[in-house]
Design an enzyme around this catalytic site. Structure first.
Site, mmCIF file in Angstrom:
data_model
loop_
_atom_site.group_PDB
_atom_site.id
_atom_site.type_symbol
_atom_site.label_atom_id
_atom_site.label_comp_id
_atom_site.label_asym_id
_atom_site.label_seq_id
_atom_site.Cartn_x
_atom_site.Cartn_y
_atom_site.Cartn_z
ATOM 1 N N VAL A 127 2.181 -1.713 4.542
ATOM 2 C CA VAL A 127 1.916 -0.290 4.395
ATOM 3 C C VAL A 127 3.262 0.435 4.382
ATOM 4 O O VAL A 127 4.081 0.224 5.271
ATOM 5 C CB VAL A 127 1.067 0.183 5.598
ATOM 6 C CG1 VAL A 127 0.969 1.695 5.636
ATOM 7 C CG2 VAL A 127 -0.318 -0.457 5.558
ATOM 8 N N CYS A 128 3.498 1.261 3.398
ATOM 9 C CA CYS A 128 4.777 1.987 3.308
ATOM 10 C C CYS A 128 4.939 2.951 4.471
ATOM 11 O O CYS A 128 4.092 3.816 4.706
ATOM 12 C CB CYS A 128 4.843 2.780 2.006
ATOM 13 S SG CYS A 128 6.236 3.933 1.977
ATOM 14 N N VAL A 129 6.050 2.839 5.176
ATOM 15 C CA VAL A 129 6.240 3.637 6.394
ATOM 16 C C VAL A 129 6.290 5.133 6.111
ATOM 17 O O VAL A 129 5.678 5.929 6.840
ATOM 18 C CB VAL A 129 7.493 3.177 7.176
ATOM 19 C CG1 VAL A 129 8.770 3.305 6.337
ATOM 20 C CG2 VAL A 129 7.645 3.941 8.477
ATOM 21 N N PHE A 169 0.842 -1.196 0.000
ATOM 22 C CA PHE A 169 0.000 0.000 0.000
ATOM 23 C C PHE A 169 0.879 1.249 0.000
ATOM 24 O O PHE A 169 1.690 1.439 0.916
ATOM 25 C CB PHE A 169 -0.927 -0.009 1.216
ATOM 26 C CG PHE A 169 -1.910 -1.155 1.208
ATOM 27 C CD1 PHE A 169 -3.158 -1.010 0.626
ATOM 28 C CD2 PHE A 169 -1.576 -2.387 1.752
ATOM 29 C CE1 PHE A 169 -4.068 -2.060 0.600
ATOM 30 C CE2 PHE A 169 -2.471 -3.450 1.735
ATOM 31 C CZ PHE A 169 -3.724 -3.288 1.151
ATOM 32 N N ALA A 175 2.912 6.358 5.126
ATOM 33 C CA ALA A 175 2.008 6.244 6.272
ATOM 34 C C ALA A 175 2.244 7.363 7.283
ATOM 35 O O ALA A 175 1.301 7.927 7.840
ATOM 36 C CB ALA A 175 2.177 4.877 6.931
#
Lengths: 130, 125, 99, 99, 125, 130
Positions: free
Chosen positions: A77-79, A39, A82
């Site tokens: 989820v891409c840090v 994501f 995010a």
């Protein structure tokens, strides 16, 4: 065959997450494997457990969580994306001094390398976005 | 983290959107930088409004956003040197190679189509 | 009436649709990616120059600067800042955003 | 190569750009708002019909149904479901999403 | 909540986007329904891909989304009766009034421009 | 003169929230009043206190909070749009049985009527979106 899936838009605003989910279900129904769903961009907003959609509509976040639980799919989820948008897990919240976190079940936060790695390891990578 | 197990794939990052109006250009660049660590065969394609990502003279003080255009100049240091720009997209916008802030290969539509067709992984932004 | 357009004329039909609905004497303000329509020498320049016969066209300077294209603006397009944007909204009884 | 297009041909340049870059023998799958390009009798139909001389064009049935336009599809455009989408991805060594 | 203090303004909701690909059409309709409680002079404009919001026969089972098109039929019950549809937008898409699920007034571009120009508040979706 | 502002996109993904903020600052600098800023669609995502943007970039959420604190501006997040996307305040979280909330300082959650009312009460309403 191993599939990688990239989701670039949040839930409800655009159809991208819906199409990605229905595509993922079809992949699994055919007996193939999903190596990872990554994501990115507003796609990270699929990973919040705080959504309360109307009773007569689909619950996009829960659908992803349930798919992950049932089939052991890696939802990443891409840090960086995010952090910009306010999706945190417990350790991220602690690290940045926030009093709450909102990550949904089955999602984990990690780096962009996980996307590139999915491109390398999966036989096919399909992008869903706007 | 950057262990690709000896696999080298052809990755193309396709940039079709202008900078600043949306975040796609900036976050695309973040993926490109990370991809350098994996020793893959990486190329970038700029077409349609994506060619505007590379225009010289971007100055974002007035919009209070981060000017990320200097990062394109840093790509060479990461051994990312295949930057393809669509000639027709430049022409439609009255731009030439001199208006761009990095060295690129300007290619025709047919050449771009050939490049796209030979990729293993295409990420679109 | 003030019309704002925030989309690139190369990517979307937004500006074209806007210009098909502006009445003489109204104003069109190009913002965000819409400022690419304010540039000379593109395949969209003619459409904008023709519209300028009947409406005033403005472009938001900070958006031109961000994109590195402030030196390419069509003659007669007025470049304004956010304060000028506020003035335009005040001058016109209503504003329509073409998204 | 499989190309997917998810934008309306009336609103954006996405399909046009895609069709300018497809090579003979490749496939184009229209999904989401992209399915409006699969319809007969529109100002975009000619562009799609011309492309069909060289490439296979598919449209995602559930997206056509949602929009109430399943009965207007151009002859020769193949309507598929999500399982068919998966098959197309498998058949082609790579997929490019035109967003 | 719905006390407008006797003020009656002309509100126009401009719909230019197709349904389902994005949520704008659905959430636009939610504002329209709320606006009915304020006794304002409300009209809806459908142009460009917005005309697709009104097509008959929408069936969303396959995409697992909510089919909100029947709600347009309910607008009359809220005394929202000014639905203007752009003739050119219908024609470009090969549609006619018979393809739409509610009674509308089909207007030319010039008429639509006149309607827009006389509004106090224009909300765009 | 009284201004209403509508913001339809979330932070970072689109420029809409940036432009709306800089427009709002200019309105105030000219001595005018902002009757209300209404956040709709993904615009509700401007109202999360969990964002952690990079140090060298603007903090979109904090900017709105600070503008509201300094000038007493009413920042309203649409309740229905917020529920769909996971923006909750304490009472919303409680009502829907969620273990966390994420609303940022200066934002309040309310109904769509607040948008229509802003259209009625303000002299001008300007929409920022995608």
């Amino acid at each position: 065959m191993k599939f990688g899936i990239m989701v670039n838009e949040g839930p409800y605003q655009h159809q991208a997450s819906d199409t990605a989910y229905l595509f993922a279900k079809a992949v699994l129904a055919k007996g193939h494997e999903i190596y990872r769903v990554f994501f990115y961009h507003d796609g990270v907003n699929n990973g919040t457990r705080l959504t309360v959609p109307p009773q007569d509509d689909r619950n996009i976040v829960n659908r992803w969580s349930e798919l992950a639980a049932k089939h052991g799919i890696d939802l990443v989820v891409c840090v960086a994306a995010a952090q910009r948008r306010g999706i945190l897990d417990e350790s991220e919240a602690k690290r940045h001094g926030r009093d709450a976190n909102n990550i949904a079940a089955g999602f984990r936060i990690s780096g962009l390398g996980q996307l590139v790695e999915a491109g390398i390891q999966a036989d096919r990578l399909v992008v869903f976005g706007d | 983290m950057a262990d690709a197990g000896g696999v080298v794939k052809k990755f193309m990052f396709v940039n079709r959107k202008s900078p600043y109006g949306t975040i796609y250009a900036l976050e695309s660049l973040e993926v490109v930088l990370i991809s350098a660590a994996f020793d893959q065969d990486v190329s970038l394609a700029f077409l349609d409004d994506g060619v505007y990502e590379l225009t010289k003279g971007q100055s974002t003080k007035g919009v209070e956003m981060k000017n990320f255009s200097p990062t394109y100049r840093a790509l060479e240091g990461y051994d990312i040197e295949k930057l393809y720009v669509a000639q027709e997209s430049l022409e439609e916008r009255g731009l030439s190679e001199d208006d761009l802030l990095v060295d690129v290969q300007v290619v025709s539509r047919a050449e771009m189509a050939d490049l796209m067709a030979e990729q293993d992984v295409v990420l679109s932004f | 009436m003030l019309h704002t357009v925030n989309k690139s004329p190369f990517e979307r039909n937004t500006l074209k649709s806007c210009l098909a609905h502006v009445k003489p004497g109204s104003a069109v303000l190009l913002i965000e990616d819409g400022v690419y329509a304010a540039l000379a020498g593109t395949v969209a320049s003619d459409m904008v120059q023709q519209a300028m016969a009947e409406v005033s066209v403005y472009a938001l300077g900070p958006d031109l600067d961000a994109r590195g294209v402030a030196n390419r603006v069509i003659d007669g397009v007025k470049v304004i800042d956010y304060a000028g944007f506020v003035d335009l909204v005040i001058e016109h009884p209503s504003t329509q955003s073409w998204l």
